[in-house]
Design a protein around this motif. Structure first.
Motif, PDB file in Angstrom:
ATOM      1  N   LEU A 236       0.809  -1.217   0.000  1.00 10.94           N
ATOM      2  CA  LEU A 236       0.000   0.000   0.000  1.00 10.94           C
ATOM      3  C   LEU A 236       0.842   1.268   0.000  1.00 10.94           C
ATOM      4  CD1 LEU A 236      -2.404  -1.487   2.630  1.00 10.94           C
ATOM      5  CD2 LEU A 236      -3.041  -0.984   0.278  1.00 10.94           C
ATOM      6  N   ALA A 237       2.150   1.110  -0.155  1.00  7.89           N
ATOM      7  CA  ALA A 237       3.052   2.260  -0.092  1.00  7.89           C
ATOM      8  C   ALA A 237       2.795   3.257  -1.212  1.00  7.89           C
ATOM      9  CB  ALA A 237       4.505   1.794  -0.136  1.00  7.89           C
ATOM     10  N   GLY A 238       2.242   2.804  -2.334  1.00  8.97           N
ATOM     11  CA  GLY A 238       2.031   3.686  -3.465  1.00  8.97           C
ATOM     12  C   GLY A 238       0.658   4.305  -3.534  1.00  8.97           C
ATOM     13  N   ASP A 239      -0.185   4.087  -2.527  1.00 10.70           N
ATOM     14  CA  ASP A 239      -1.545   4.635  -2.549  1.00 10.70           C
ATOM     15  C   ASP A 239      -1.506   6.100  -2.123  1.00 10.70           C
ATOM     16  OD1 ASP A 239      -4.211   5.116  -2.587  1.00 10.70           O
ATOM     17  OD2 ASP A 239      -4.762   3.670  -1.046  1.00 10.70           O
ATOM     18  N   VAL A 240      -1.090   6.952  -3.053  1.00  9.73           N
ATOM     19  CA  VAL A 240      -0.938   8.382  -2.832  1.00  9.73           C
ATOM     20  C   VAL A 240      -1.776   9.107  -3.878  1.00  9.73           C
ATOM     21  CG1 VAL A 240       0.686  10.311  -2.867  1.00  9.73           C
ATOM     22  CG2 VAL A 240       1.368   8.127  -1.857  1.00  9.73           C
ATOM     23  N   THR A 241      -2.637  10.003  -3.451  1.00  9.90           N
ATOM     24  CA  THR A 241      -3.568  10.680  -4.355  1.00  9.90           C
ATOM     25  C   THR A 241      -3.371  12.186  -4.306  1.00  9.90           C
ATOM     26  OG1 THR A 241      -5.230   8.940  -4.053  1.00  9.90           O
ATOM     27  CG2 THR A 241      -6.009  11.044  -4.899  1.00  9.90           C
ATOM     28  N   GLY A 242      -3.266  12.805  -5.491  1.00  6.49           N
ATOM     29  CA  GLY A 242      -3.271  14.256  -5.605  1.00  6.49           C
ATOM     30  C   GLY A 242      -1.926  14.934  -5.517  1.00  6.49           C
ATOM     31  N   TYR A 243      -0.865  14.232  -5.171  1.00 11.24           N
ATOM     32  CA  TYR A 243       0.452  14.835  -5.025  1.00 11.24           C
ATOM     33  C   TYR A 243       1.198  14.857  -6.360  1.00 11.24           C
ATOM     34  CZ  TYR A 243       0.142  14.705   0.103  1.00 11.24           C
ATOM     35  OH  TYR A 243      -0.228  14.910   1.404  1.00 11.24           O
ATOM     36  N   ASN A 244       2.170  15.743  -6.453  1.00  9.24           N
ATOM     37  CA  ASN A 244       3.066  15.780  -7.604  1.00  9.24           C
ATOM     38  C   ASN A 244       4.088  14.658  -7.452  1.00  9.24           C
ATOM     39  OD1 ASN A 244       4.867  16.306  -9.638  1.00  9.24           O
ATOM     40  ND2 ASN A 244       5.364  18.389  -8.984  1.00  9.24           N
ATOM     41  N   THR A 245       3.996  13.655  -8.303  1.00 14.17           N
ATOM     42  CA  THR A 245       4.882  12.492  -8.195  1.00 14.17           C
ATOM     43  C   THR A 245       5.851  12.402  -9.367  1.00 14.17           C
ATOM     44  OG1 THR A 245       3.208  11.098  -9.288  1.00 14.17           O
ATOM     45  CG2 THR A 245       3.169  11.195  -6.866  1.00 14.17           C
TER      46      THR A 245
END
Length: 733
Positions: A562-571
């Motif tokens: 689940l480390a990659g469950d990031v929403t809305g950030y500049n990646t």
């Protein structure tokens, strides 16, 4: 015309017929084989070898009883011991001789366990407003019985292998058995007398000591919403007066429900009628130190089936946290309505019907409904990735959305405990919560995030001061640990330009902003001095914004799915700075929840549930603390091996590398007392309740041996589906 000889033709025909027969048999064989494979499922070859920890011998002395109690300092723990890597067996003769001696002696009496300040003392009254005792009835005649404990622990009881009650300030020199802990809430007496009807038989020696100074409580007609409201109203002068919550039932998630007859809302528990307040004068109150308000939010759902054991758990939480403390805590239910099509927001009768049916009758009036569709409306505009095929507003990925919105709508609460239905504690709840809070408050900021990222293992790390120094060295100097080669690419301090990954780590000091994050808030905490100049002073005496009960690990580079469950950030240049704590049970400050709400509502930012609070605290410089509570393990692990596994990430931390225990290696937690899939926790709880588990324990075991189990304070998770043996009604005699 030339014709082949008959003999050759016969041979050719025979060969053709044989080929056809063989082909038919082969097809039959293939059909049978295919059917078997379909029946057995996909074959992956040889099953994997058992994990290393499964070869370690089981520990036996957790199951010692109240007839083998010894003083804590006299206890010879079965585990861990010095040089336990070379020791294969416990000195059972020491325990056996103690058992034989103890079983001939008279059973000691248990004593009330009182962790509360002396509310009547001059010292307390000179600093705080007076406390009005809370009763279970409106007439003020039914007092709340205290939890009872025994002095000492069963001989041979293993010590905690991770964390420490002593470090946290929690009494470790007493133990609790089931009647002393649950008896005050209806365990051990019949339904006819107002109990739950469990624990009527078996080993009951000393069970009635709970009622020496109190009468058994008839819980038949107790309504906890009214009890809690009276308690808070009577002690309102003790607390900081905050703005009242909004009254709109559908939009404000109000904590009160309308009267079924009049349709008028009951008084909210957070805004008591001033006529019910204590008669303390305004002059007296203004000169006293006022206390903050905390709410314990029990996470549940609309069709949860509450067992008798769940009822005991909830009664203990309300009694020990809210009532006996004079209203320091408010216990409330946050109820997930799983059917998004239920018209709870469009029809008040439907809303009231769902709310009333979602809780047992004795807890009605203590709940707030929420739904995923509601969160989608409030926090609209989030990018939908369907990470692991789940919606971003769903309870799995975003369980803190209703929590942060509740905090937004209820400014009267300074702190919110996000708590779960499957948590249990063998000790006293107020004692645990209060000491966790106090300990976290005294932690200095310097090295805090680095300590947060490691398990404290006393038998390996020594004292807490030794542990602090070790972590500082590992951070500032780095280690030669071979696990570092599996670190995330962005870790480490570069020693020279172009150095991809340095050996040491950069200490966390102030906000760790995400790239492109321009959400500046007044709550961002800027260090008063540099890291080098600070003398472990910044943060001491500062209340923690986040308290977790598992390490706050760095998911970067780990196998945690689940480390990659990031929403809305500049990646575009990688994922933002993150931390995570497995199991969402935690305490959050209003300051942190406000920032979380603004990040989600204004910046469209969110992360997986177990990353979100910790990552927001990291990015905004708020104070996050991992509280190293006492954790126990079911087998005799070599402690140096245990430390290597649990702190198997980068530079001796739990995270930051593929070798982290969080991810592919989470099976190592199966034998512990605190993890989302721990197997030892539910087994230990059931044995403590007197059940027979895996051919061990039970009524005969207790009656023929050392008596009921007696455990020191320990936090357990997960505890699900415990069905107590209800023996029905029993005559008073």
């Amino acid at each position: 015309m030339y014709r082949l000889p008959n003999s050759i033709i016969r041979y050719l025909c025979l060969a053709l017929i044989s080929t056809v027969v063989i082909l038919i048999l082969a097809l039959i064989r293939m059909s049978w084989t295919s059917s078997r494979r379909l029946e057995l499922g996909p074959l992956t070859g040889r099953p994997p070898a058992p994990a290393q920890w499964e070869s370690f011998p089981f520990l036996e002395r957790y199951y010692g009883g109240i007839r083998t109690l010894v003083q804590r300092e006299q206890n010879i723990p079965e585990y861990p011991r010095d040089n336990d890597e070379d020791e294969t067996s416990t000195k059972e003769s020491d325990i056996d001789s103690t058992q034989a001696k103890r079983q001939t002696e008279q059973l000691q009496s248990n004593q009330p366990f009182d962790p509360y300040p002396n509310y009547q003392s001059d010292e307390y009254l000179s600093r705080y407003a007076s406390v009005k005792e809370c009763f279970l009835d409106a007439k003020g005649t039914i007092r709340i019985p205290p939890v009872h404990s025994y002095v000492g622990v069963p001989q041979g009881l293993p010590d905690a292998v991770m964390g420490s009650n002593e470090v946290m300030g929690i009494h470790d020199d007493v133990c609790f058995e089931r009647y002393g802990k649950l008896g005050p809430y209806g365990y051990g007496y019949s339904i006819k007398r107002g109990g739950i009807g469990a624990g009527l038989s078996g080993d009951r020696d000393g069970a009635d000591d709970v009622w020496k100074d109190f009468n058994e409580v008839d819980y038949t007609d107790i309504r906890w919403a009214d009890v809690q409201e009276r308690c808070i109203a009577g002690n309102a002068q003790r607390f900081v007066q905050k703005p009242e919550p909004k009254e709109n039932q559908f939009q404000s998630m109000a904590m009160a429900e309308p009267d079924p007859q009049s349709g008028v809302h009951h008084r909210d528990v957070s805004s008591p009628d001033t006529t019910l307040r204590n008669t303390t004068t305004t002059t007296e109150v203004s000169s006293k130190e006022l206390l903050p308000r905390s709410v314990v939010m029990i996470r549940t759902w609309w069709d949860f089936n509450y067992s008798e054991e769940d009822i005991l758990y909830l009664r203990s939480l309300i009694s020990e946290l809210a009532l006996l403390s004079g209203g320091e805590y408010t216990v409330h239910f946050l109820i997930h309505v799983k059917d998004d099509n239920a018209q709870i927001w469009a029809d008040e009768d439907m809303h009231q019907s769902v709310l009333s049916n979602a809780l047992p009758e004795e807890f009605r009036g203590m709940g707030t409904l929420w739904s995923e569709r509601q969160m989608g409306l409030i926090y609209g505009g989030l990018a939908e990735s369907f990470y692991r095929d789940l919606p971003v507003h769903g309870v799995y990925r975003s369980s803190f959305m209703p929590v942060q919105y509740f905090a937004h709508q209820h400014p009267e609460f300074d702190y919110l405990w996000n708590w779960e239905m499957d948590v249990r504690y063998t000790g006293q709840w107020y004692h645990f919560f209060d000491n966790v809070r106090k300990w976290s408050k005294e932690q200095p900021r310097k090295g805090l995030w680095e300590r947060n990222g490691r398990f404290y293992i006393p038998s390996v790390h020594g004292s807490w001061d030794d542990f602090k120094q070790m972590v500082r060295v590992q951070t500032e100097m780095g280690t030669d640990n071979h696990n570092n080669i599996w670190s995330g690419l962005k870790t480490g301090v570069s020693k020279f330009p172009g150095d991809v990954q340095g050996k040491s780590d950069k200490p966390i000091w102030g906000p760790e902003k995400a790239e492109g994050d321009d959400l500046e808030t007044k709550d961002d905490q800027i260090p008063p001095t540099t890291y080098e100049k600070d003398k472990y002073q910044w943060g001491v005496g500062e209340e923690a914004d986040l308290i977790t009960f598992n390490p706050l690990f760095d998911p970067d580079g780990t196998t945690w799915i689940l480390a990659g469950d990031v929403t809305g950030y500049n990646t575009s240049n990688g994922l933002p700075p993150r931390r995570a704590a497995v199991i969402t049970a935690s305490r959050l400050s209003r300051r942190l929840l406000n920032v979380m709400h603004r990040e989600t509502a204004l910046k469209r930012h969110t992360m997986f549930s177990e990353m979100w609070p910790a990552s927001v605290a990291l990015q905004h410089g708020l104070k996050g603390v991992y509280a190293p509570h006492a954790e126990y393990i079911d087998r005799k692990w070599p402690t140096s091996y245990l430390a290597a596994v649990m702190n198997g990430g980068r530079n001796g931390a739990t995270g930051g590398a593929r070798t982290s225990v969080f991810g592919d290696r989470e099976h190592n937690f199966r034998g512990t007392t605190w993890y989302f899939n721990a197997g030892f926790a539910p087994n230990l709880w059931r044995r403590w309740l007197g059940f027979r588990v895996d051919n061990g324990g039970g009524e005969e075991f207790e009656l023929a041996g050392e008596g009921r189990m007696c455990l020191p304070p320990m936090l357990l998770h997960p505890i699900k589906g415990v069905d107590l043996i209800i023996e029905g009604r029993r005559d008073d005699d």
